[in-house]
Design a protein around this motif. Structure first.
Motif, short mmCIF file in Angstrom:
data_model
loop_
_atom_site.label_atom_id
_atom_site.label_comp_id
_atom_site.label_asym_id
_atom_site.label_seq_id
_atom_site.Cartn_x
_atom_site.Cartn_y
_atom_site.Cartn_z
N LEU A 95 -5.83 1.23 11.74
CA LEU A 95 -4.51 1.45 10.39
C LEU A 95 -3.52 1.28 10.69
O LEU A 95 -3.00 0.35 10.35
N ARG A 96 -2.94 1.46 12.11
CA ARG A 96 -1.43 0.24 12.72
C ARG A 96 -1.90 -0.82 13.33
O ARG A 96 -0.84 -1.39 12.29
N ALA A 97 -2.45 -0.99 13.16
CA ALA A 97 -2.38 -2.99 13.25
C ALA A 97 -2.65 -3.92 12.04
O ALA A 97 -2.29 -4.31 11.86
N THR A 98 -3.21 -2.38 10.76
CA THR A 98 -3.49 -3.53 9.87
C THR A 98 -2.62 -3.21 8.31
O THR A 98 -1.60 -4.13 8.04
N LEU A 99 -1.35 -2.04 9.09
CA LEU A 99 -0.78 -1.94 8.12
C LEU A 99 1.12 -3.07 9.29
O LEU A 99 1.36 -2.93 8.28
N GLY A 100 0.41 -2.96 10.34
CA GLY A 100 1.63 -3.90 10.73
C GLY A 100 2.79 -3.14 10.23
O GLY A 100 3.62 -2.13 10.61
N ASP A 101 3.88 -4.14 10.06
CA ASP A 101 5.72 -3.30 10.00
C ASP A 101 5.75 -3.30 9.06
O ASP A 101 6.76 -3.25 8.02
N ALA A 145 -5.05 -8.75 5.14
CA ALA A 145 -5.24 -7.52 6.30
C ALA A 145 -5.76 -6.78 7.38
O ALA A 145 -5.93 -6.87 8.99
N VAL A 146 -7.23 -6.85 6.87
CA VAL A 146 -8.22 -5.55 7.67
C VAL A 146 -8.28 -7.18 8.56
O VAL A 146 -9.30 -6.70 9.61
N ILE A 154 1.06 -0.80 -0.38
CA ILE A 154 0.13 0.17 -0.14
C ILE A 154 0.96 0.79 0.03
O ILE A 154 1.40 1.62 0.92
N ALA A 155 0.61 2.06 -1.27
CA ALA A 155 1.86 3.20 -1.26
C ALA A 155 1.18 4.65 -0.80
O ALA A 155 1.65 5.49 -0.26
N GLN A 156 -0.37 4.30 -1.12
CA GLN A 156 -1.10 6.04 -0.61
C GLN A 156 -2.03 5.28 0.09
O GLN A 156 -3.09 4.27 -0.11
#
Length: 478
Positions: free
Chosen positions: A44-50, A435-436, A3-5
């Motif tokens: 968002l933080r949990a979805t994107l992770g590392d 991811a969600v 995910i870039a944006q």
């Protein structure tokens, strides 16, 4: 694929009816993020992770400058910054933010225009006029001085930037012949093309401009005048909210337009001795001109995008999207890229009704993916099933997916946060959905916070309407 944006629109930070603005019991803006905003950041933080941090794109009306004081808006923007870029926590986004101005925050683009003009004067140049538009493709070069000045109050974010583009910004991949273009959406709404409509009426020429430059040159001052600055206009600005709600109701807007017309023509006759029936040109009377002008701005505006209870787009809106993509946007893309991309995705907001679909547009080889972000405010006291919010995800391969966050809970329940595409096969939809799902607990907590805030805000609006109605009845009785 990454995910870039991530694209967010219609946050209306600073507005009391924004789900993201944290307002204390006494009416003042709080320092810390609202529970809804904090829960959104956690999801968002949990979805994107590392994963690699995406770029934050704010697609217009992120700041509610049109209806809220600058101070309130500034404090609410810092709430967003603190949620997304905490001093002692994991930052969600890259530090280079892109801002695409809309109608309620068009003033930010005007500030950038003025700054560029003055800078050129200081360099010994005298430009012919303000820079009306920016390139669609490429890194924006204008800094958003208001936002960057606010971010500077957070020392741990030294070096962060906010670059502003207008009225479009996009990404292109020449090898894949793909492009994604983002526009807030106000120029898809005839209300914001009022001066072009007036010009077309007077000159008997096509009302819809053929180029982006003409579109902004004709209508930018109108947007700045009525839609982007009144939040700081004291009591007069405070009444703008009532006007704005009137414009969103077809019946109320028609009565309002008729009232304006009668007052204007009657005043010209009584105070200046000007006969409204005097002919101007081609048999058009002054009364015709005034009536047409008011109807094109105040009257027909309400019959456009937000008034529909059960649909996200009507035939007129689809026609406007086709015009915008097929004429002014296509002309600028051809100028910048040499040809139109084979695969085109278009992201916009403004209507506060999230959806995703595909439309056939003249000039494009394949159907255009069309995505709407919805918004974070309640437009009406009653809940609307099509009103809601989404965040747009753009991959490094220029696929687009909609992170559907919520719709008004008209049946008392909230649909779970999910990822949807426009209908075509998409790796991004599959990857983002996984991811969600992995962040289901965080998104469930977010949905709970949103549900509670929507119900509370709707109840407050109903009470306010009843109080106003009772007050009017008491005044009439006296």
């Amino acid at each position: 694929m990454t995910i870039a944006q991530i694209v967010l629109s219609d946050l209306h930070l600073g507005a009391r009816d924004s789900l993201l603005t944290h307002v204390l019991g006494g009416g003042e803006i709080a320092r810390e993020p609202s529970p809804v905003l904090a829960a959104f950041a956690a999801g968002l933080r949990a979805t994107l992770g590392d994963r690699e941090k995406p770029q934050l794109v704010l697609l217009g009306d992120a700041l509610d400058l049109g209806l809220s004081p600058f101070g309130d808006v500034s404090k609410a923007f810092l709430q967003l910054i603190d949620a997304f870029y905490p001093e002692n926590g994991q930052e969600i986004f890259r530090r280079d933010i892109v801002y695409i101005a809309g109608n309620h925050d068009h003033h930010l683009w005007r500030m950038a225009q003025d700054h560029r003009f003055v800078t050129q004067l200081q360099d010994g140049e005298i430009p012919g006029d303000l820079e009306h538009i920016t390139p669609i493709i490429g890194q924006p070069t204008h800094g958003c001085r208001l936002m960057e000045s606010l971010i500077a109050q957070r020392p741990h974010l030294a070096g962060a930037s906010v670059r502003i583009a207008y009225p479009n910004w996009g990404l292109a991949d020449a090898d894949r012949k793909r492009a994604v273009v983002m526009h807030h959406g106000h120029y898809l709404d005839g209300m914001y093309r009022a001066l072009s409509n007036m010009r077309g009426f007077l000159e008997q020429t096509p009302a819809r401009p053929a180029t982006m430059h003409q579109l902004e040159a004709e209508n930018g001052p109108w947007i700045d005048f009525l839609w982007s600055d009144l939040g700081s206009a004291g009591e007069v600005g405070g009444q703008t909210g009532s006007l704005y709600q009137t414009m969103l109701s077809a019946g109320a807007s028609h009565d309002f337009a008729e009232s304006i017309t009668r007052r204007l023509t009657g005043g010209l006759n009584a105070k200046l001795g000007i006969n409204p029936q005097m002919q101007l040109k081609y048999g058009i009377t002054l009364d015709n001109l005034i009536r047409a002008g008011v109807d094109l701005t105040a009257g027909r505006a309400a019959e456009r995008q937000r008034e529909g209870y059960g649909h996200v787009l009507g035939e007129a809106e689809i026609d406007d999207i086709g015009w915008y993509l097929g004429q002014p946007m296509a002309a600028q893309l051809r100028e910048e890229l040499g040809e139109l991309p084979r695969e085109m995705q278009f992201v916009f907001g403004h209507t506060h009704k999230p959806f995703q679909d595909e439309l056939m547009v003249d000039g494009y080889a394949t159907p255009v993916g069309v995505f709407n972000t919805g918004g974070w405010v309640l437009d009406e006291p009653t809940l609307m099933p099509v009103q809601g919010c989404a965040a747009m995800l753009i991959s490094d391969e220029l696929e687009v997916a909609s992170l559907r966050l919520f719709n008004d809970p008209t049946d008392g329940t909230m649909a779970p946060v999910r990822v949807e595409g426009s209908g075509r096969v998409s790796r991004l939809v599959d990857d983002a959905s996984e991811a969600v799902a992995g962040a289901a607990d965080e998104w469930a907590a977010f949905s709970s916070e949103v549900h509670g805030r929507i119900v509370a805000e709707a109840d407050r609006r109903v009470r306010d309407m009843l109080d106003q109605s009772n007050h009017a009845v008491r005044e009439a009785a006296e």
